[in-house]
Design a protein around this motif. Structure first.
Motif, PDB file in Angstrom:
ATOM      1  N   SER A 130       0.811  -1.106  -0.049  1.00  0.00           N
ATOM      2  CA  SER A 130      -0.146   0.139  -0.179  1.00  0.00           C
ATOM      3  C   SER A 130       0.770   1.424   0.112  1.00  0.00           C
ATOM      4  O   SER A 130       0.569   2.441  -0.858  1.00  0.00           O
ATOM      5  CB  SER A 130      -0.979   0.176   1.109  1.00  0.00           C
ATOM      6  N   VAL A 131       2.106   1.334   0.627  1.00  0.00           N
ATOM      7  CA  VAL A 131       2.850   2.454   0.687  1.00  0.00           C
ATOM      8  C   VAL A 131       3.507   2.650  -0.829  1.00  0.00           C
ATOM      9  O   VAL A 131       3.617   3.837  -1.237  1.00  0.00           O
ATOM     10  CB  VAL A 131       4.135   2.564   1.386  1.00  0.00           C
ATOM     11  N   MET A 132       3.761   1.572  -1.266  1.00  0.00           N
ATOM     12  CA  MET A 132       4.000   1.608  -2.812  1.00  0.00           C
ATOM     13  C   MET A 132       3.196   2.039  -3.751  1.00  0.00           C
ATOM     14  O   MET A 132       3.408   3.199  -4.734  1.00  0.00           O
ATOM     15  CB  MET A 132       4.537   0.111  -3.472  1.00  0.00           C
TER      16      MET A 132
ATOM     17  N   MET B  47       3.033   5.795  -4.589  1.00  0.00           N
ATOM     18  CA  MET B  47       4.054   6.451  -5.653  1.00  0.00           C
ATOM     19  C   MET B  47       3.322   7.389  -6.635  1.00  0.00           C
ATOM     20  O   MET B  47       3.909   8.352  -7.102  1.00  0.00           O
ATOM     21  CB  MET B  47       4.756   5.216  -6.246  1.00  0.00           C
ATOM     22  N   LYS B  48       2.153   6.940  -7.026  1.00  0.00           N
ATOM     23  CA  LYS B  48       1.525   7.592  -8.076  1.00  0.00           C
ATOM     24  C   LYS B  48       1.246   9.013  -7.747  1.00  0.00           C
ATOM     25  O   LYS B  48       0.815   9.955  -8.704  1.00  0.00           O
ATOM     26  CB  LYS B  48       0.389   6.730  -8.714  1.00  0.00           C
ATOM     27  N   ASN B  49       1.080   9.199  -6.519  1.00  0.00           N
ATOM     28  CA  ASN B  49       0.613  10.331  -5.854  1.00  0.00           C
ATOM     29  C   ASN B  49       1.690  11.445  -5.780  1.00  0.00           C
ATOM     30  O   ASN B  49       1.538  12.723  -5.278  1.00  0.00           O
ATOM     31  CB  ASN B  49      -0.314  10.472  -4.536  1.00  0.00           C
ATOM     32  N   VAL B  50       2.921  11.013  -5.802  1.00  0.00           N
ATOM     33  CA  VAL B  50       4.140  11.713  -5.398  1.00  0.00           C
ATOM     34  C   VAL B  50       4.576  12.500  -6.621  1.00  0.00           C
ATOM     35  O   VAL B  50       4.695  11.950  -8.032  1.00  0.00           O
ATOM     36  CB  VAL B  50       5.339  10.715  -5.175  1.00  0.00           C
ATOM     37  N   PRO B  51       4.923  13.679  -6.486  1.00  0.00           N
ATOM     38  CA  PRO B  51       5.238  14.443  -7.590  1.00  0.00           C
ATOM     39  C   PRO B  51       6.525  14.123  -8.322  1.00  0.00           C
ATOM     40  O   PRO B  51       7.290  13.444  -7.702  1.00  0.00           O
ATOM     41  CB  PRO B  51       5.442  16.092  -7.264  1.00  0.00           C
TER      42      PRO B  51
ATOM     43  N   LYS C 154      10.049  14.458  -7.065  1.00  0.00           N
ATOM     44  CA  LYS C 154      10.158  13.598  -5.618  1.00  0.00           C
ATOM     45  C   LYS C 154      10.229  12.318  -5.823  1.00  0.00           C
ATOM     46  O   LYS C 154      10.628  11.505  -4.832  1.00  0.00           O
ATOM     47  CB  LYS C 154       9.264  13.930  -4.749  1.00  0.00           C
ATOM     48  N   LYS C 155       9.907  12.055  -7.081  1.00  0.00           N
ATOM     49  CA  LYS C 155       9.872  10.544  -7.409  1.00  0.00           C
ATOM     50  C   LYS C 155      10.955   9.537  -7.085  1.00  0.00           C
ATOM     51  O   LYS C 155      11.022   8.523  -6.264  1.00  0.00           O
ATOM     52  CB  LYS C 155       9.272   9.979  -8.734  1.00  0.00           C
ATOM     53  N   LYS C 156      12.234  10.101  -7.375  1.00  0.00           N
ATOM     54  CA  LYS C 156      13.573   9.210  -7.185  1.00  0.00           C
ATOM     55  C   LYS C 156      13.727   9.273  -5.759  1.00  0.00           C
ATOM     56  O   LYS C 156      13.972   8.052  -5.351  1.00  0.00           O
ATOM     57  CB  LYS C 156      14.583  10.213  -8.168  1.00  0.00           C
ATOM     58  N   GLU C 157      13.781  10.225  -5.013  1.00  0.00           N
ATOM     59  CA  GLU C 157      14.189  10.218  -3.615  1.00  0.00           C
ATOM     60  C   GLU C 157      12.990   9.371  -2.949  1.00  0.00           C
ATOM     61  O   GLU C 157      13.349   8.527  -2.244  1.00  0.00           O
ATOM     62  CB  GLU C 157      13.831  11.720  -3.101  1.00  0.00           C
ATOM     63  N   PHE C 158      11.817   9.422  -3.098  1.00  0.00           N
ATOM     64  CA  PHE C 158      10.676   8.778  -2.508  1.00  0.00           C
ATOM     65  C   PHE C 158      10.836   7.059  -2.648  1.00  0.00           C
ATOM     66  O   PHE C 158      10.845   6.324  -1.863  1.00  0.00           O
ATOM     67  CB  PHE C 158       9.306   9.150  -2.995  1.00  0.00           C
TER      68      PHE C 158
ATOM     69  N   PHE D 144      12.684   0.476   2.573  1.00  0.00           N
ATOM     70  CA  PHE D 144      11.647  -0.073   3.378  1.00  0.00           C
ATOM     71  C   PHE D 144      11.220  -1.287   3.249  1.00  0.00           C
ATOM     72  O   PHE D 144      11.184  -2.271   3.828  1.00  0.00           O
ATOM     73  CB  PHE D 144      10.582   1.078   3.501  1.00  0.00           C
ATOM     74  N   LYS D 145      11.014  -1.612   1.810  1.00  0.00           N
ATOM     75  CA  LYS D 145      10.779  -2.955   1.405  1.00  0.00           C
ATOM     76  C   LYS D 145      11.705  -3.969   1.885  1.00  0.00           C
ATOM     77  O   LYS D 145      11.589  -5.016   2.383  1.00  0.00           O
ATOM     78  CB  LYS D 145      10.454  -2.742  -0.177  1.00  0.00           C
ATOM     79  N   LEU D 146      12.989  -3.454   1.418  1.00  0.00           N
ATOM     80  CA  LEU D 146      14.290  -4.512   1.629  1.00  0.00           C
ATOM     81  C   LEU D 146      14.251  -4.850   3.152  1.00  0.00           C
ATOM     82  O   LEU D 146      14.347  -5.892   3.411  1.00  0.00           O
ATOM     83  CB  LEU D 146      15.491  -3.955   1.032  1.00  0.00           C
ATOM     84  N   PHE D 147      14.061  -3.804   4.004  1.00  0.00           N
ATOM     85  CA  PHE D 147      14.054  -3.909   5.509  1.00  0.00           C
ATOM     86  C   PHE D 147      12.992  -4.795   5.771  1.00  0.00           C
ATOM     87  O   PHE D 147      13.273  -5.855   6.668  1.00  0.00           O
ATOM     88  CB  PHE D 147      14.235  -2.602   5.868  1.00  0.00           C
ATOM     89  N   THR D 148      12.076  -4.703   5.412  1.00  0.00           N
ATOM     90  CA  THR D 148      10.649  -5.596   5.896  1.00  0.00           C
ATOM     91  C   THR D 148      11.036  -7.103   5.437  1.00  0.00           C
ATOM     92  O   THR D 148      10.727  -7.976   6.542  1.00  0.00           O
ATOM     93  CB  THR D 148       9.408  -5.079   5.263  1.00  0.00           C
ATOM     94  N   GLU D 149      11.511  -7.032   4.115  1.00  0.00           N
ATOM     95  CA  GLU D 149      11.657  -8.504   3.857  1.00  0.00           C
ATOM     96  C   GLU D 149      12.843  -9.160   4.809  1.00  0.00           C
ATOM     97  O   GLU D 149      12.682 -10.421   4.901  1.00  0.00           O
ATOM     98  CB  GLU D 149      12.234  -8.367   2.312  1.00  0.00           C
ATOM     99  N   GLN D 150      13.732  -8.195   4.921  1.00  0.00           N
ATOM    100  CA  GLN D 150      14.990  -8.951   5.619  1.00  0.00           C
ATOM    101  C   GLN D 150      14.459  -9.445   7.168  1.00  0.00           C
ATOM    102  O   GLN D 150      14.640 -10.614   7.902  1.00  0.00           O
ATOM    103  CB  GLN D 150      16.132  -7.831   5.762  1.00  0.00           C
TER     104      GLN D 150
END
Ligand code: PHE
Length: 335
Positions: free
Chosen positions: A34-36, A39-43, A46-50, A57-63
């Motif tokens: 859901s956080v992913m 992305m579509k709402n991010v200007p 800012k997309k790259k940084e976000f 965050f995704k990698l952290f959760t998977e780990q």
């Protein structure tokens, strides 16, 4: 960041909770997805940084999921720790040597120290190697001394009645001098009881060279007895008969159980018979293409069962071949 710390402190000690963790954070409707979706709402600028932050965050959760899974696999007690290397290992059971093998090794090693090489021969043997070459022609009355198991008659195939067949096979090789010690299993058609069996084990020896005399025979066997039964043991030779030796003798040792005083083992005589021996008969040498005018030799043979029964204080010969694990386990581990 708040999610991160929530995830970091999440625990999942069993499979059910682990699955709940997966659904909550990594499932199709989970937090990461859901956080992913945000992305579509991010200007655009800012997309790259976000994107980087979300990816991390995704990698952290998977780990974290993998870590929890590992911990749950190795059991509740060791959650968060690795394998406990201080635990003692599982014991590996070690087999024991058979008493017949131990006795055989002992006898053979004494003769090896005198330069005898170990030789083996077949247990299924033709008439010539078991009898004929040993100066026992067909119908010779001495064949009755050894009740034979015939596998086939005309031509005769037998279960060898002694390991002397191996000595014939060694002589046939035609390489002299010969100094061999021949252990092995032999068969005789006898009633099975606590004292005798239809198969048993022997060690036979053969020495052939120029100028081998009866004195050599006595000295060799004398050495053997001292090594085997101790230096205080006395020996005596009694004249005997074997078709393949002339002269022949039987050798007794002073009873090593009662020290010669007289007991049940030596039947109050003070002596125990241990082997048969003699000078190889010239006919035997000739049968193996060895010139009896140039070469002489001696031979001897002994059973293994009897010394093993006495040494290990066993009262029934049948125990040796019954494979009862309770019996076999009593002997020294095979290391
Ligand atoms: N072959 C004889 C037996 O089995 C033993 C023996 C071997 C005797 C060599 C003398 C010489 O009884």
């Amino acid at each position: 960041e708040a999610y991160k710390s929530e995830i970091a402190s999440a625990t999942a000690p069993d499979e059910k909770q682990l699955e709940e963790f997966r659904i909550k954070y990594l499932g199709t409707k989970g937090l990461v997805k859901s956080v992913m979706g945000e992305m579509k709402n991010v200007p655009a600028d800012k997309k790259k940084e976000f994107g980087q932050i979300l990816n991390e965050f995704k990698l952290f959760t998977e780990q974290r999921y993998e870590d929890l899974k590992l911990a749950a696999d190795s059991g509740p007690a060791s959650v968060g720790t690795s394998i406990d290397l201080s635990l003692p290992g599982d014991p590996i059971p070690i087999g024991s040597r058979h008493p017949i093998t131990m006795m055989k090794n002992r006898i053979v090693s004494i003769f090896q120290r005198l330069g005898f090489a170990e030789a083996e021969g077949p247990e299924i043997e033709d008439d010539w190697h078991n009898f004929g070459a040993l100066n026992l022609p067909p119908h010779h009355p001495a064949r009755d001394m050894q009740d034979t198991f015939y596998i086939q008659q005309n031509p005769d195939w037998v279960l060898r009645t002694h390991t002397s067949n191996t000595q014939i096979r060694e002589m046939e090789k035609g390489k002299l001098p010969i100094r061999v010690i021949c252990p092995g299993r032999v068969y005789r058609n006898e009633t099975v009881s606590a004292r005798s069996h239809c198969f048993f084990h022997q060690v036979e020896g053969l020495y052939i060279d120029e100028n081998v005399s009866f004195a050599d025979l006595k000295q060799t066997l004398y050495f053997f007895v001292k090594e085997m039964y101790g230096k205080d043991v006395k020996v005596r030779f009694r004249p005997s008969y074997f078709p393949f030796t002339e002269p022949s003798a039987e050798m007794d040792v002073s009873c090593f159980i009662c020290g010669g005083k007289g007991c049940n083992i030596c039947k109050k005589t003070g002596w125990v018979e241990i082997l048969g021996c003699g000078m190889v008969h010239p006919n035997v040498l000739q049968n193996c293409n060895i010139d009896p005018n140039k070469y002489t030799g001696f031979a001897f043979g002994m059973g293994i069962e009897r010394p093993a029964l006495l040494k290990y204080d066993i009262n029934d010969i049948r125990l040796f071949s019954e494979n009862d694990i309770r019996f076999l386990r009593q002997f020294t581990p095979a290391i």
